[in-house]
Motif scaffolding. Structure first.
Motif, short mmCIF file in Angstrom:
data_model
loop_
_atom_site.label_atom_id
_atom_site.label_comp_id
_atom_site.label_asym_id
_atom_site.label_seq_id
_atom_site.Cartn_x
_atom_site.Cartn_y
_atom_site.Cartn_z
N TYR A 131 29.91 48.89 33.57
CA TYR A 131 30.74 48.79 32.40
C TYR A 131 32.32 49.31 32.64
O TYR A 131 32.26 50.41 33.17
N ALA A 132 33.13 48.64 32.12
CA ALA A 132 34.40 49.13 32.33
C ALA A 132 35.09 49.42 30.80
O ALA A 132 35.66 50.51 30.79
N LYS A 133 34.90 48.37 29.99
CA LYS A 133 35.55 48.44 28.51
C LYS A 133 35.31 47.24 27.80
O LYS A 133 34.60 46.30 28.12
N LEU A 134 35.46 47.41 26.51
CA LEU A 134 35.21 46.15 25.58
C LEU A 134 36.47 45.13 25.82
O LEU A 134 37.61 45.63 26.32
N ALA A 135 36.21 43.92 25.59
CA ALA A 135 37.42 43.16 25.77
C ALA A 135 38.05 42.57 24.60
O ALA A 135 37.55 42.38 23.38
N VAL A 136 39.25 43.35 24.71
CA VAL A 136 40.14 43.26 23.40
C VAL A 136 40.62 41.76 23.31
O VAL A 136 41.06 41.16 24.16
#
Length: 294
Positions: free
Chosen positions: A225-230
């Motif tokens: 996991y890297a980040k949520l997709a903005v």
């Protein structure tokens, strides 16, 4: 239990994607994904945010990456033929300085023929560049990792359950439902797709479970996991028409998917921990869960 139901590669950043039944996951994402980029004469990347007609260009890349085909339709409804461009990909041509969200990178120019074709179709001077073999960009996030010309991390994963919830909320507002291609994911997952548990029924997936997945294995590959997709204005572009279509889905997403750090989020970005082969039907195993960031 979840399974891969679609794999989509976008060889040229901002252009249409190609669904595949099998794909090689490299350290920088699906093979050839976002390995090309359309830029201005000054090297600034072109995006559907300002050039929605990019969505009407359908790239196809050979398995070995040496041949690229660009096919396009024209007209606001996506009909009509513009023509087909066939290119021998070069990795030895002169390099250009390019800019991706303010980050200085380099690209290998793919020549005047591609530049003329793209400039005529988009109606503005443009050139096509390829990621250099020694491209060393590392995208940030909880799990940093190599990335080509993707906006950030190499892999965007989204579940059908998340889209179903969004479409339900949009319908409650009287807005039409949207297809998955508005969000341009690489890996689409669903629960028990095509699999019978023996009871004759399928379990419903939880929307936004991808938000909490911290380490995933699919086949022999692993994702971190890297980040949520903005989400941005690209989601406003109807991909089949290459044109903006009102305020949705951002208006509805803002009502229930606003991140504490700002912006609205939908789907999750991952880095590649272990490369491998992916196939539609592969089981998606979450090896580590975390807390949702919303």
């Amino acid at each position: 239990m979840a399974y891969v139901v679609d794999l989509i590669c976008y060889p040229v950043k901002g252009c249409a994607g190609t669904s595949m039944s099998d794909a090689l996951l490299t350290p920088a994402g699906l093979a050839h994904d976002r390995s090309f980029m359309v830029v201005s004469e000054d090297g600034i990347f072109r995006t559907q945010r300002r050039h929605p007609r990019l969505a009407l260009i359908r790239p196809a890349i050979s398995t070995d990456g040496t041949r690229l085909t660009l096919d396009a339709s024209c007209g606001a409804d996506g009909t009509g033929r513009f023509g087909t461009l066939r290119l021998d990909v070069t990795t030895s041509a002169p390099r250009r300085d390019v800019d991706l969200f303010g980050t200085a990178l380099q690209g290998i120019d793919q020549g005047d023929e591609a530049a003329v074709w793209l400039s005529e179709f988009l109606g503005t001077p443009s050139r096509l560049v390829r990621v250099p073999p020694d491209h060393d960009r590392i995208a940030d996030g909880v799990t940093p990792g190599p990335s080509g010309y993707a906006d950030s991390s190499a892999v965007h994963l989204l579940s059908r359950a998340s889209l179903a919830l969004l479409n339900q909320r949009m319908a409650e507002r009287g807005a039409p439902t949207l297809s998955m291609n508005r969000f341009r994911p690489n890996i689409v997952v669903d629960s028990d797709e095509g699999h019978d548990s023996g009871s004759g029924s399928h379990r419903a997936a939880l929307p936004h479970a991808e938000d909490r997945a911290r380490r995933i294995s699919i086949g022999g590959a692993e994702l971190g996991y890297a980040k949520l997709a903005v989400r941005c204005a690209v989601t406003l572009v109807e991909q089949e028409a290459g044109a903006r279509r009102g305020p949705e889905p951002l208006r509805t997403l803002a009502s229930y998917r606003r991140a504490a750090s700002g912006g609205v989020v939908f789907g999750a970005k991952f880095s590649v921990i272990t490369p491998g082969k992916l196939s539609v039907g592969d089981e998606v195993v979450v090896q580590e869960w975390g807390d949702a960031e919303l």
